[in-house]
Design a protein around this motif. Sequence first.
Motif, PDB file in Angstrom:
ATOM      1  N   GLU A  22      67.431 108.164  26.168  1.00 34.57           N
ATOM      2  CA  GLU A  22      68.265 108.755  27.205  1.00 34.57           C
ATOM      3  C   GLU A  22      67.862 110.213  27.425  1.00 34.57           C
ATOM      4  OE1 GLU A  22      72.980 109.619  28.081  1.00 34.57           O
ATOM      5  OE2 GLU A  22      72.436 107.967  26.751  1.00 34.57           O
ATOM      6  N   GLY A  23      67.776 110.623  28.673  1.00 38.03           N
ATOM      7  CA  GLY A  23      67.408 111.995  29.007  1.00 38.03           C
ATOM      8  C   GLY A  23      65.966 112.315  28.651  1.00 38.03           C
ATOM      9  N   ALA A  24      65.096 111.310  28.713  1.00 40.28           N
ATOM     10  CA  ALA A  24      63.706 111.477  28.268  1.00 40.28           C
ATOM     11  C   ALA A  24      62.894 112.374  29.190  1.00 40.28           C
ATOM     12  CB  ALA A  24      63.030 110.114  28.160  1.00 40.28           C
ATOM     13  N   PHE A  25      63.294 112.512  30.431  1.00 38.34           N
ATOM     14  CA  PHE A  25      62.500 113.271  31.393  1.00 38.34           C
ATOM     15  C   PHE A  25      63.121 114.643  31.626  1.00 38.34           C
ATOM     16  CE2 PHE A  25      62.268 108.721  32.495  1.00 38.34           C
ATOM     17  CZ  PHE A  25      60.946 108.502  32.141  1.00 38.34           C
ATOM     18  N   ASP A  26      62.310 115.676  31.390  1.00 34.70           N
ATOM     19  CA  ASP A  26      62.804 117.028  31.643  1.00 34.70           C
ATOM     20  C   ASP A  26      62.514 117.406  33.103  1.00 34.70           C
ATOM     21  OD1 ASP A  26      60.112 117.855  31.859  1.00 34.70           O
ATOM     22  OD2 ASP A  26      60.043 118.638  29.825  1.00 34.70           O
ATOM     23  N   ALA A  27      62.948 118.582  33.509  1.00 32.76           N
ATOM     24  CA  ALA A  27      62.828 119.016  34.902  1.00 32.76           C
ATOM     25  C   ALA A  27      61.376 119.037  35.362  1.00 32.76           C
ATOM     26  CB  ALA A  27      63.471 120.385  35.080  1.00 32.76           C
ATOM     27  N   HIS A  28      60.475 119.469  34.501  1.00 30.05           N
ATOM     28  CA  HIS A  28      59.057 119.537  34.867  1.00 30.05           C
ATOM     29  C   HIS A  28      58.486 118.131  35.086  1.00 30.05           C
ATOM     30  CE1 HIS A  28      54.969 120.959  35.156  1.00 30.05           C
ATOM     31  NE2 HIS A  28      54.607 120.158  34.166  1.00 30.05           N
ATOM     32  N   GLU A  29      58.830 117.200  34.236  1.00 35.84           N
ATOM     33  CA  GLU A  29      58.354 115.824  34.376  1.00 35.84           C
ATOM     34  C   GLU A  29      58.917 115.174  35.644  1.00 35.84           C
ATOM     35  OE1 GLU A  29      57.635 114.517  29.766  1.00 35.84           O
ATOM     36  OE2 GLU A  29      59.698 114.655  30.506  1.00 35.84           O
ATOM     37  N   ILE A  30      60.175 115.453  35.933  1.00 38.91           N
ATOM     38  CA  ILE A  30      60.784 114.929  37.159  1.00 38.91           C
ATOM     39  C   ILE A  30      60.072 115.504  38.383  1.00 38.91           C
ATOM     40  CG2 ILE A  30      62.888 114.943  38.564  1.00 38.91           C
ATOM     41  CD1 ILE A  30      64.436 114.793  35.864  1.00 38.91           C
ATOM     42  N   GLU A  31      59.770 116.787  38.335  1.00 41.09           N
ATOM     43  CA  GLU A  31      59.039 117.431  39.435  1.00 41.09           C
ATOM     44  C   GLU A  31      57.669 116.772  39.632  1.00 41.09           C
ATOM     45  OE1 GLU A  31      57.037 121.769  40.268  1.00 41.09           O
ATOM     46  OE2 GLU A  31      58.940 121.725  39.192  1.00 41.09           O
ATOM     47  N   LEU A  32      56.980 116.482  38.540  1.00 42.94           N
ATOM     48  CA  LEU A  32      55.670 115.832  38.624  1.00 42.94           C
ATOM     49  C   LEU A  32      55.786 114.418  39.200  1.00 42.94           C
ATOM     50  CD1 LEU A  32      53.994 116.919  35.272  1.00 42.94           C
ATOM     51  CD2 LEU A  32      53.407 117.675  37.581  1.00 42.94           C
ATOM     52  N   LEU A  33      56.820 113.680  38.802  1.00 37.95           N
ATOM     53  CA  LEU A  33      57.019 112.330  39.322  1.00 37.95           C
ATOM     54  C   LEU A  33      57.347 112.346  40.814  1.00 37.95           C
ATOM     55  CD1 LEU A  33      58.966 110.783  36.332  1.00 37.95           C
ATOM     56  CD2 LEU A  33      56.634 110.205  37.071  1.00 37.95           C
ATOM     57  N   VAL A  34      58.125 113.314  41.242  1.00 34.55           N
ATOM     58  CA  VAL A  34      58.435 113.455  42.666  1.00 34.55           C
ATOM     59  C   VAL A  34      57.162 113.791  43.440  1.00 34.55           C
ATOM     60  CG1 VAL A  34      59.667 114.885  44.357  1.00 34.55           C
ATOM     61  CG2 VAL A  34      60.861 114.034  42.326  1.00 34.55           C
ATOM     62  N   GLU A  35      56.329 114.676  42.883  1.00 33.54           N
ATOM     63  CA  GLU A  35      55.055 115.013  43.523  1.00 33.54           C
ATOM     64  C   GLU A  35      54.134 113.798  43.575  1.00 33.54           C
ATOM     65  OE1 GLU A  35      51.345 118.149  43.050  1.00 33.54           O
ATOM     66  OE2 GLU A  35      53.203 118.520  41.964  1.00 33.54           O
ATOM     67  N   LEU A  36      54.083 113.033  42.497  1.00 31.33           N
ATOM     68  CA  LEU A  36      53.280 111.814  42.464  1.00 31.33           C
ATOM     69  C   LEU A  36      53.751 110.833  43.537  1.00 31.33           C
ATOM     70  CD1 LEU A  36      51.189 109.895  41.191  1.00 31.33           C
ATOM     71  CD2 LEU A  36      52.966 109.220  39.558  1.00 31.33           C
ATOM     72  N   ALA A  37      55.053 110.649  43.658  1.00 31.54           N
ATOM     73  CA  ALA A  37      55.596 109.750  44.678  1.00 31.54           C
ATOM     74  C   ALA A  37      55.210 110.228  46.073  1.00 31.54           C
ATOM     75  CB  ALA A  37      57.119 109.653  44.534  1.00 31.54           C
ATOM     76  N   GLY A  38      55.225 111.532  46.300  1.00 28.04           N
ATOM     77  CA  GLY A  38      54.812 112.074  47.588  1.00 28.04           C
ATOM     78  C   GLY A  38      53.349 111.777  47.873  1.00 28.04           C
ATOM     79  N   ASN A  39      52.505 111.952  46.862  1.00 26.97           N
ATOM     80  CA  ASN A  39      51.076 111.665  47.028  1.00 26.97           C
ATOM     81  C   ASN A  39      50.839 110.179  47.277  1.00 26.97           C
ATOM     82  OD1 ASN A  39      50.386 114.348  46.679  1.00 26.97           O
ATOM     83  ND2 ASN A  39      49.969 114.138  44.502  1.00 26.97           N
ATOM     84  N   LEU A  40      51.554 109.331  46.554  1.00 21.36           N
ATOM     85  CA  LEU A  40      51.432 107.887  46.772  1.00 21.36           C
ATOM     86  C   LEU A  40      51.865 107.509  48.184  1.00 21.36           C
ATOM     87  CD1 LEU A  40      52.743 106.545  43.355  1.00 21.36           C
ATOM     88  CD2 LEU A  40      50.393 106.409  44.217  1.00 21.36           C
TER      89      LEU A  40
END
Length: 64
Positions: A22-40
């Motif tokens: 639970e709570g495995a993703f910190d703010a930086h990781e969430i930001e990277l995942l959002v950026e990845l989704a945008g690139n995809l």
Amino acid sequence: MCVPILGDKGVVAILNVYSSTEGAFDAHEIELLVELAGNLGLVLENLRIAHANERVNAALAHSA
């Protein structure tokens, strides 16, 4: 965690990332995942446009 992958016409897919912690993703990781989704989203949109161009070119070649 779910992040929408957006295309020209709205949501085209969802990026799902799972963790047993639970709570495995910190703010930086969430930001990277959002950026990845945008690139995809950009990649998928470019593929859609390329496929549409191929269909038009094939139709033009067939009609000539």
